[in-house]
Design a protein around this motif. Structure first.
Motif, short mmCIF file in Angstrom:
data_model
loop_
_atom_site.label_atom_id
_atom_site.label_comp_id
_atom_site.label_asym_id
_atom_site.label_seq_id
_atom_site.Cartn_x
_atom_site.Cartn_y
_atom_site.Cartn_z
N THR A 19 51.86 30.87 43.14
CA THR A 19 52.68 32.04 42.86
C THR A 19 53.76 31.81 41.82
O THR A 19 53.95 32.62 40.91
CB THR A 19 53.35 32.52 44.18
OG1 THR A 19 52.34 32.67 45.18
CG2 THR A 19 54.07 33.83 43.98
N LEU A 49 53.08 31.97 37.96
CA LEU A 49 52.78 33.33 37.52
C LEU A 49 54.05 34.16 37.43
O LEU A 49 54.28 34.88 36.45
CB LEU A 49 51.78 33.97 38.48
CG LEU A 49 51.39 35.42 38.19
CD1 LEU A 49 50.66 35.52 36.86
CD2 LEU A 49 50.52 35.97 39.31
N PHE A 69 46.86 36.74 39.99
CA PHE A 69 47.76 37.62 40.73
C PHE A 69 47.12 38.07 42.03
O PHE A 69 47.78 38.12 43.09
CB PHE A 69 48.11 38.82 39.85
CG PHE A 69 48.87 39.91 40.56
CD1 PHE A 69 50.23 39.79 40.78
CD2 PHE A 69 48.21 41.05 41.02
CE1 PHE A 69 50.93 40.80 41.45
CE2 PHE A 69 48.89 42.05 41.67
CZ PHE A 69 50.27 41.93 41.89
N THR A 72 47.60 35.84 45.14
CA THR A 72 48.92 35.64 45.72
C THR A 72 49.18 36.68 46.80
O THR A 72 48.40 37.60 47.03
CB THR A 72 50.01 35.75 44.65
OG1 THR A 72 50.14 37.13 44.23
CG2 THR A 72 49.68 34.89 43.42
#
Length: 797
Positions: free
Chosen positions: A185, A188, A614, A617
């Protein structure tokens, strides 16, 4: 002709495997007698109709030695995979394709930490948990030396090496890593922050929002006063041949809300689906001890389970215990970093990684005072900066005491003893759930919680040179969130944010929004006559209350006249109650529409790989309502067009795409867009990625009801053909009432055996998919009377 040849090839393959099985491989031994060195007295093992071993021994050492032997005959290859991931030795066993996975885990430091934890355990001297662990290991190794090895070893041309305490710590280290969400996470979120600015982050639920649900805390004075009555990283992690832990539900209800007037305990851990499933059930009895446990491969103590006095369970705390520091090199010495004006050396060590079929690889690992530099193994971080980035992870900062903690929880006889054991867990963060025969219920957030520097953001890579970003110490464990015998009459956790610590600190983490917790809390609060049967409907519930709210909001953004031929489908979606049973059509349209909305909004900024990362996560699940309803959300505007798109533009385009794709995929009649046609559950085996081994080892389960934030939680992975692969969900469902402990129930997703040729390899598959349960037996007379399989383990001459 091609189909015929393909079929002929597959039949030939099965024939060859069948011959090999008859010659070399056998099902686990469920009857007869076995000589087991080290036993002091004969030990009886009764297998029930689902292959659960009920072990009756005369002392603790014999019981754990027997458990090790039985666990190995059922789950040895699973143990092999678990220990090799954590020890960074997959490439030695499976080949060069796994080298980068080994390099990642060596760099992270799990093999080094396993060795240090083992040294610490041995330095404690002779302790009950060490003695029990070593007896278990000797049982495993006896099977390795003289048992019938699983067919996987034959297919790979390998033999297992002896099992060790260090292997055991490696398995716990890997489990701890799967809890650490930061590595997936934080890079990003740092990229979003640096490339696009804070307004883009503000449109996501990076931290817990006011509309999310927190777990209430309730602090007694003390327990002694209680009555004793797809990105690069994603692609790398997908190579790991064992499942990752994802989340969980658990609740414990006090007697003032139950029909029996005794505590009811429920737990379902959410883990990546696999074959075999993660948990192995075993029941141990010896004088002074009676315990029904759920075990990880290679671990002698039950992370979940119950004795006659109490039950323990767990969910993921989801606390943030891993930070990243971008280091500033000393311009006068590139082998040093600066923190303020002070220079600190970069330490270097080299580790040898063996690779099957080729020469060993020497791997260099560099460490700063913050931890290992991970740019070489995490491309997302290497792409962000050319400066070294160090990983600071609580788990590596002190030796693990997991075995001591879980042993003590298994053997405790009071809530006070359990609380003392919980305090030994420093990482990974766990919600420990507790209920006992005396009427006590409890939840502890078990973890060592760091005090961060005032300039540190727990999810953005920090400036490692700034003294104000450095860790400042630890909050006292006594301040951790917990609830003991609360006035509400229940405790529950569902990976959502715990309320503030006793010191008033709302600790950051990777929490889910609490929709599951809210459904659990509202349902339990609605009545005071619960029993095991009535609570099963809650554990199996497939309703998501937030999705219908989002659907109605999105429908208000489109002109229905533009989609007149699908008017009935949109009307059904407007009145949808959020249920995800497999005959429903509304989820099929909603999921497609929601996913396209996110993709159209974000993929132009993040790129295809970034958007896939994404999706891996917690952020999308956490942000759905916040993101969709935020009108000034900067993500709505596409970067690659001269126009400024609005929320309405994106939602309308996403709906058009969704309806067209579903028409092509499922036909022009929306009444036939059933959820069961797009949701598929397969339990993958480590060798099942290779055809035709998938037909031999993978367990096909088919459609299953559930969704991401229903109580019956399923994690769905969008596939290129428009379907969703169910990749994670309940790895076990447990329900027990202390008013009738011997009629507890449970169910596994596949079966209790990992041996492909055992009849218990997948004999619970249908029960699980259909939402049914089986007995969790502890009644000795009934076990012995009904068992058709009895194995006697005798001391060796």
């Amino acid at each position: 002709m091609k189909k015929f040849l393909s079929l002929l090839g597959f039949v030939s393959f099965l024939l060859i495997v069948g011959i090999l099985v008859l010659i070399f491989i056998k099902s686990p031994k469920y009857n007869g007698e076995v000589s087991l060195p080290g036993l002091s007295q004969s030990t009886e093992v009764y297998f029930d109709e689902y292959g659960i071993p009920h072990i009756y021994a005369q002392n603790e050492s014999d019981a754990y030695r027997a458990l090790g032997y039985i666990h190995a005959q059922e789950r040895l290859f699973q143990l092999e995979m678990m220990r090799r991931v954590g020890s960074g030795t997959l490439a030695e066993f499976l080949g060069k394709d796994l080298l980068e996975v080994d390099q990642f885990f060596h760099t992270l430091g799990i093999p080094k930490h396993a060795k240090e934890s083992t040294e610490t355990l041995i330095a404690q001297g002779t302790t009950p948990w060490r003695t029990a662990s070593e007896a278990y290991i000797e049982g495993v190794n006896e099977f390795i030396a003289h048992g019938n090895l699983p067919v996987e070893y034959l297919l790979l041309g390998e033999k297992p090496r002896p099992y060790t305490l260090e292997d055991m710590h490696s398995i716990v280290g890997y489990m701890s890593f799967t809890f650490a969400m930061a590595v997936k996470t934080d890079p990003l979120l740092t990229k979003i922050s640096r490339n696009f600015g804070p307004e883009y982050l503000n449109s996501l639920a990076v931290e817990t929002l006011p509309e999310h649900h927190v777990i209430p805390v309730h602090y007694p004075d003390s327990t002694t006063s209680i009555s004793t009555s797809t990105s690069t990283l994603t692609a790398l992690l997908e190579k790991i041949p064992v499942p990752q832990l994802q989340g969980s539900n658990a609740w414990v209800i006090s007697g003032n809300r139950t029909q029996s007037e005794k505590v009811i305990f429920s737990n379902d851990t959410h883990i990546g689906f696999s074959s075999p499933s993660v948990w192995f059930e075993a029941h141990l009895e010896y004088p002074g001890f009676s315990f029904y446990g759920n075990h990880l491969a290679g671990i002698p103590f039950g992370f979940m389970g119950n004795n006659r006095h109490h039950s323990i369970g767990l969910t993921m705390f989801e606390n943030d215990d891993q930070d990243f520091f971008e280091e500033k090199l000393n311009p006068e010495n590139p082998n040093e970093i600066l923190i303020g004006e002070e220079a600190f050396p970069i330490q270097t060590r080299k580790e040898i990684i063996r690779v099957k079929g080729q020469d060993p690889v020497e791997w260099e690992i560099r460490e700063t005072p913050h931890g290992p530099i991970i740019n070489p193994v995490v491309k997302e971080i290497a792409d962000l900066t050319s400066n070294p980035v160090s990983s600071w992870w609580v788990y590596l900062l002190e030796p693990a005491k997991s075995f001591e903690a879980v042993y003590k929880m298994n053997h405790a006889q009071s809530i006070t003893e359990v609380a003392e054991a919980v305090a030994l867990i420093h990482a990974p963060g766990l919600n420990i759930m507790y209920g006992d025969a005396e009427g006590n219920i409890a939840w502890w957030a078990a973890a060592k919680l760091p005090i961060r520097g005032k300039k540190a953001h727990s999810k953005i890579i920090a400036d490692g040179s700034d003294p104000e970003t450095q860790p400042k110490g630890w909050y006292p464990f006594e301040e951790n969130p917990k609830s003991i015998n609360p006035p509400s009459g229940f405790v529950a956790s569902a990976n959502n944010q715990p309320d503030s610590t006793r010191g008033g600190h709302l600790f950051p983490g990777y929490y889910f929004p609490g929709e599951r917790w809210n459904r659990i809390a509202k349902t339990i609060s609605s009545r005071s006559d619960w029993d095991v049967k009535s609570l099963q409907s809650l554990q199996l519930e497939t309703i998501n209350e937030v999705f219908p709210q989002i659907a109605q909001f999105m429908l208000a953004e489109v002109n229905r006249e533009d989609f007149e031929e699908f008017a009935e489908a949109l009307e059904r979606l407007e009145t949808w109650d959020g249920d995800h049973q497999i005959k429903k059509t509304e989820p099929t349209l909603f999921y497609k529409w929601l996913l396209h909305t996110w993709r159209l909004a974000m993929e132009d900024e993040l790129g295809k790989e970034g958007f896939e990362a994404f999706l891996q996560t917690f952020i999308m699940v956490n942000s759905n309502r916040h993101f969709i309803t935020k009108e000034d959300n900067p993500w709505w505007d596409k970067q690659d067009t001269p126009e400024k798109e609005t929320r309405e533009d994106i939602i309308r385009e996403a709906l058009s795409l969704s309806l067209n794709e579903l028409s092509q995929q499922l036909g022009n009649n929306p009444k036939e867009w059933n959820w069961e046609k797009v949701v598929n559950l397969v339990h993958p085996h480590p060798l099942g990625s290779q055809k035709p081994l998938d037909k031999l080892f993978n367990v096909q389960a088919g459609p299953i009801a559930g969704n991401e934030e229903a109580v019956n939680k399923l994690t769905l992975k969008p596939m290129p053909d428009g379907t969703y692969q169910v990749v994670a969900g309940p790895a076990i469902r447990i329900m027990l009432d202390f008013g009738d402990l011997e009629n507890s129930v449970s169910v596994l997703p596949t079966g209790n055996s990992g041996n492909r040729f055992s009849k218990h390899y997948a004999d619970q598959k249908e029960l699980f998919v259909k939402g049914k349960y089986r007995p969790q037996e502890m009644n000795e007379a009934r076990i012995k009377e009904r068992s058709e399989n009895k194995l006697i383990l005798n001391p060796a001459d």
